[in-house]
Design a protein around this motif. Structure first.
Motif, PDB file in Angstrom:
ATOM      1  N   GLU A  74      -6.441  16.316  13.682  1.00 13.14           N
ATOM      2  CA  GLU A  74      -6.030  16.774  12.575  1.00 13.14           C
ATOM      3  C   GLU A  74      -6.561  17.083  11.624  1.00 13.14           C
ATOM      4  N   VAL A  75      -6.530  18.178  10.596  1.00 15.78           N
ATOM      5  CA  VAL A  75      -7.238  17.564   9.245  1.00 15.78           C
ATOM      6  C   VAL A  75      -6.698  17.841   8.390  1.00 15.78           C
ATOM      7  N   LEU A  76      -6.586  17.081   6.946  1.00 12.60           N
ATOM      8  CA  LEU A  76      -5.618  17.122   5.851  1.00 12.60           C
ATOM      9  C   LEU A  76      -6.696  17.925   5.369  1.00 12.60           C
ATOM     10  N   ILE A  77      -6.425  19.087   4.727  1.00 12.80           N
ATOM     11  CA  ILE A  77      -6.633  19.723   4.026  1.00 12.80           C
ATOM     12  C   ILE A  77      -6.325  19.958   2.489  1.00 12.80           C
ATOM     13  N   ARG A  78      -7.151  19.692   0.843  1.00 13.21           N
ATOM     14  CA  ARG A  78      -6.644  19.775  -0.116  1.00 13.21           C
ATOM     15  C   ARG A  78      -6.413  21.070  -0.667  1.00 13.21           C
ATOM     16  N   LEU A  79      -5.837  21.812  -0.291  1.00  6.66           N
ATOM     17  CA  LEU A  79      -6.210  23.898  -0.578  1.00  6.66           C
ATOM     18  C   LEU A  79      -6.740  23.807  -2.527  1.00  6.66           C
ATOM     19  N   ALA A  80      -7.258  25.346  -2.045  1.00  5.28           N
ATOM     20  CA  ALA A  80      -7.581  25.333  -3.763  1.00  5.28           C
ATOM     21  C   ALA A  80      -6.934  26.802  -3.948  1.00  5.28           C
ATOM     22  N   TRP A  81      -6.618  27.608  -2.086  1.00  2.00           N
ATOM     23  CA  TRP A  81      -6.677  28.770  -2.439  1.00  2.00           C
ATOM     24  C   TRP A  81      -5.811  28.889  -0.908  1.00  2.00           C
ATOM     25  N   SER A  82      -5.057  30.044  -1.431  1.00  2.00           N
ATOM     26  CA  SER A  82      -4.392  31.038   0.212  1.00  2.00           C
ATOM     27  C   SER A  82      -4.004  31.998  -0.261  1.00  2.00           C
ATOM     28  N   GLY A  83      -4.291  32.725   1.273  1.00  2.00           N
ATOM     29  CA  GLY A  83      -4.478  34.055   1.152  1.00  2.00           C
ATOM     30  C   GLY A  83      -3.092  34.235   0.746  1.00  2.00           C
ATOM     31  N   ILE A  84      -2.576  35.388   0.392  1.00  2.00           N
ATOM     32  CA  ILE A  84      -1.457  36.108   0.382  1.00  2.00           C
ATOM     33  C   ILE A  84      -1.360  37.709   1.603  1.00  2.00           C
ATOM     34  N   ASN A  85      -0.629  37.280   2.509  1.00  2.00           N
ATOM     35  CA  ASN A  85      -0.643  38.411   3.760  1.00  2.00           C
ATOM     36  C   ASN A  85       1.015  38.585   3.994  1.00  2.00           C
ATOM     37  N   PHE A  86       0.552  40.322   4.436  1.00  2.00           N
ATOM     38  CA  PHE A  86       1.276  40.784   4.682  1.00  2.00           C
ATOM     39  C   PHE A  86       2.519  39.714   6.016  1.00  2.00           C
ATOM     40  N   MET A  87       1.719  38.534   7.213  1.00  2.00           N
ATOM     41  CA  MET A  87       2.860  38.168   7.775  1.00  2.00           C
ATOM     42  C   MET A  87       2.919  37.710   7.052  1.00  2.00           C
ATOM     43  N   ASP A  88       3.474  37.258   5.657  1.00  2.00           N
ATOM     44  CA  ASP A  88       3.650  36.041   4.828  1.00  2.00           C
ATOM     45  C   ASP A  88       4.912  36.627   4.110  1.00  2.00           C
ATOM     46  N   ILE A  89       5.097  37.720   4.090  1.00  2.00           N
ATOM     47  CA  ILE A  89       6.256  38.783   4.185  1.00  2.00           C
ATOM     48  C   ILE A  89       6.863  38.803   5.653  1.00  2.00           C
ATOM     49  N   HIS A  90       6.255  39.189   6.067  1.00  2.00           N
ATOM     50  CA  HIS A  90       6.685  38.862   8.023  1.00  2.00           C
ATOM     51  C   HIS A  90       7.496  37.571   8.607  1.00  2.00           C
ATOM     52  N   THR A  91       7.357  36.318   7.951  1.00  2.00           N
ATOM     53  CA  THR A  91       7.534  35.369   8.698  1.00  2.00           C
ATOM     54  C   THR A  91       8.938  35.081   7.334  1.00  2.00           C
ATOM     55  N   CYS A  92       8.931  35.625   5.975  1.00  2.00           N
ATOM     56  CA  CYS A  92      10.056  35.247   5.704  1.00  2.00           C
ATOM     57  C   CYS A  92      10.889  36.501   5.845  1.00  2.00           C
ATOM     58  N   GLN A  93      11.060  37.413   6.550  1.00  2.00           N
ATOM     59  CA  GLN A  93      11.753  38.590   6.714  1.00  2.00           C
ATOM     60  C   GLN A  93      11.960  37.853   7.990  1.00  2.00           C
ATOM     61  N   GLY A  94      12.126  36.710   8.643  1.00  2.00           N
ATOM     62  CA  GLY A  94      12.157  36.723  10.753  1.00  2.00           C
ATOM     63  C   GLY A  94      11.201  37.446  11.688  1.00  2.00           C
ATOM     64  N   GLY A 112      -7.104  45.692  -1.761  1.00  2.00           N
ATOM     65  CA  GLY A 112      -7.070  44.530  -1.673  1.00  2.00           C
ATOM     66  C   GLY A 112      -6.388  42.787  -1.418  1.00  2.00           C
ATOM     67  N   LYS A 113      -7.444  42.067  -1.573  1.00  3.01           N
ATOM     68  CA  LYS A 113      -6.604  41.123  -0.955  1.00  3.01           C
ATOM     69  C   LYS A 113      -5.771  40.328  -2.246  1.00  3.01           C
ATOM     70  N   PRO A 114      -4.669  40.162  -2.341  1.00  2.00           N
ATOM     71  CA  PRO A 114      -4.334  38.546  -3.310  1.00  2.00           C
ATOM     72  C   PRO A 114      -4.394  37.090  -3.029  1.00  2.00           C
ATOM     73  N   LEU A 115      -4.600  36.338  -3.713  1.00  8.79           N
ATOM     74  CA  LEU A 115      -4.514  35.013  -3.348  1.00  8.79           C
ATOM     75  C   LEU A 115      -3.514  33.861  -4.173  1.00  8.79           C
ATOM     76  N   LEU A 116      -3.466  33.336  -3.486  1.00  8.87           N
ATOM     77  CA  LEU A 116      -2.345  32.322  -4.569  1.00  8.87           C
ATOM     78  C   LEU A 116      -3.447  30.569  -4.592  1.00  8.87           C
ATOM     79  N   GLN A 117      -3.604  30.706  -6.151  1.00  8.92           N
ATOM     80  CA  GLN A 117      -4.296  29.245  -6.607  1.00  8.92           C
ATOM     81  C   GLN A 117      -3.299  28.421  -6.659  1.00  8.92           C
ATOM     82  N   LEU A 118      -3.972  27.520  -5.669  1.00  9.90           N
ATOM     83  CA  LEU A 118      -3.904  26.028  -6.107  1.00  9.90           C
ATOM     84  C   LEU A 118      -3.800  25.348  -6.500  1.00  9.90           C
ATOM     85  N   SER A 119      -5.222  25.104  -7.061  1.00 13.47           N
ATOM     86  CA  SER A 119      -6.174  24.128  -7.629  1.00 13.47           C
ATOM     87  C   SER A 119      -7.417  23.588  -8.172  1.00 13.47           C
TER      88      SER A 119
END
Length: 329
Positions: A29-49, A322-329
């Motif tokens: 495994e790799v530990l990644i210090r995230l700078a950006w995360s994509g925001i996707n419908f899969m994230d919404i679907h994860t929340c919805q179960g 287009g594509k939304p992003l989540l800024q982390l650092s």
């Protein structure tokens, strides 16, 4: 570290911001210090179960939301030799990217070229690799191939249109507004028009001299799928790769025969990213095209952990182009 987690399923209200210890990578495994995360419908679907019972995407609560990101390598687990501390990397299909750090299996991680910004890399992984396998493996884009792309102003749709034009295929596009249709035309669509309560199928037939297209890419589902059958040629292919408009639960296979002996597939990206070599090949081709300008990705918005609920709401009601992003650092 900061993280957005869910303990139960629901809408944006189930997301909880927490402070958690920085995790340690295990073997491989790799530990990644995230700078950006994509925001996707899969994230919404994860929340919805929607993946609560999935074997392909076995994500369960409690979990940290987010399944793609880009950043730098912060630590390496035993046996990882292909990366070094500080390497710029990106990945997708590993949950936990709405956080400052994420643990990812090394075989899922790809290097990011020095010439590419990390926000573009984060935007390119899930959508880019999805468009790549749809265009190359399923659509087999090339001269003489015709395709209809629904939701053509979305992140995957824009890339599919561009890949089709780049590879010599003729791409017809559908969208929900004239402004979005113009985006598809600018990306290379031969024609772009509205869904028009299913009359897009008649328009597609007109444009192909009554024949229909070789392949239809449908990420919408219930509002469009049956009319997508009407838009395809005899023995054509229907690629149902999403259901953001709701699932079709009453499709009788005989309908495929009546529509012209059609082929219907419901693919998932995971099955087309089943080893490190495939992931890196697809990512390298998408990254190279972005760097040489033959592909482009529109960033729809940049959000923070404080306004991630707003990002989900905007994505869910399809206001974004287009594509939304989540800024982390």
């Amino acid at each position: 570290m900061r993280a957005i987690q869910i303990d139960r399923y629901g809408g944006p209200e189930v997301m909880i911001r927490r402070d958690l210890p920085i995790p340690r990578p295990g073997p491989g495994e790799v530990l990644i210090r995230l700078a950006w995360s994509g925001i996707n419908f899969m994230d919404i679907h994860t929340c919805q179960g929607k993946y609560a019972g999935s074997r392909t995407y076995p994500v369960r609560v409690p979990t940290t939301i987010g399944m793609e990101g880009a950043g730098t390598v912060a630590a390496l687990g035993d046996g990882v030799t292909e990366f070094q501390l500080g390497d710029r990397v990106a990945y997708c299909l590993s949950w936990g990217s709405y956080a400052d750090y994420a643990i990812v299996a090394a075989w899922r991680v790809v290097p990011v070229p020095e010439a590419m910004s990390l926000d573009l890399a984060a935007a390119a992984m899930f959508h880019g690799l999805t468009a790549h396998y749809l265009a190359h493996d399923l659509g087999q884009f090339g001269p003489g191939v015709t395709a209809l792309v629904h939701s053509a102003s979305g992140g995957i749709g824009q890339l599919l249109v561009q890949l089709g034009a780049r590879l010599g295929a003729t791409i017809y596009a559908t969208t929900s507004s004239e402004a979005k249709a113009e985006v598809a035309r600018q990306r290379g669509a031969a024609a772009a028009f509205l869904y028009d309560e299913g009359r897009f199928a008649d328009r597609t037939r007109e444009l192909t001299g009554g024949r229909g297209v070789d392949v239809v890419f449908d990420p919408i589902g219930r509002p469009t799928l049956r009319d997508s059958l009407r838009a395809a040629r005899t023995k054509g292919l229907i690629v149902s790769f999403g259901s953001v408009g709701g699932s079709v639960k009453d499709l009788d296979p005989i309908e495929l025969g009546e529509a012209g002996s059609l082929f219907l597939t419901r693919p998932r990206l995971a099955d087309h990213l089943d080893d490190a070599a495939t992931i890196r090949r697809r990512a390298a081709e998408i990254f190279a095209a972005l760097l040489d300008g033959s592909l482009s990705i529109a960033i729809a918005g940049r959000y923070t952990l404080d306004d991630v609920e707003q990002a989900h709401a905007a994505l869910e009601d399809r206001r974004m182009i287009g594509k939304p992003l989540l800024q982390l650092s």
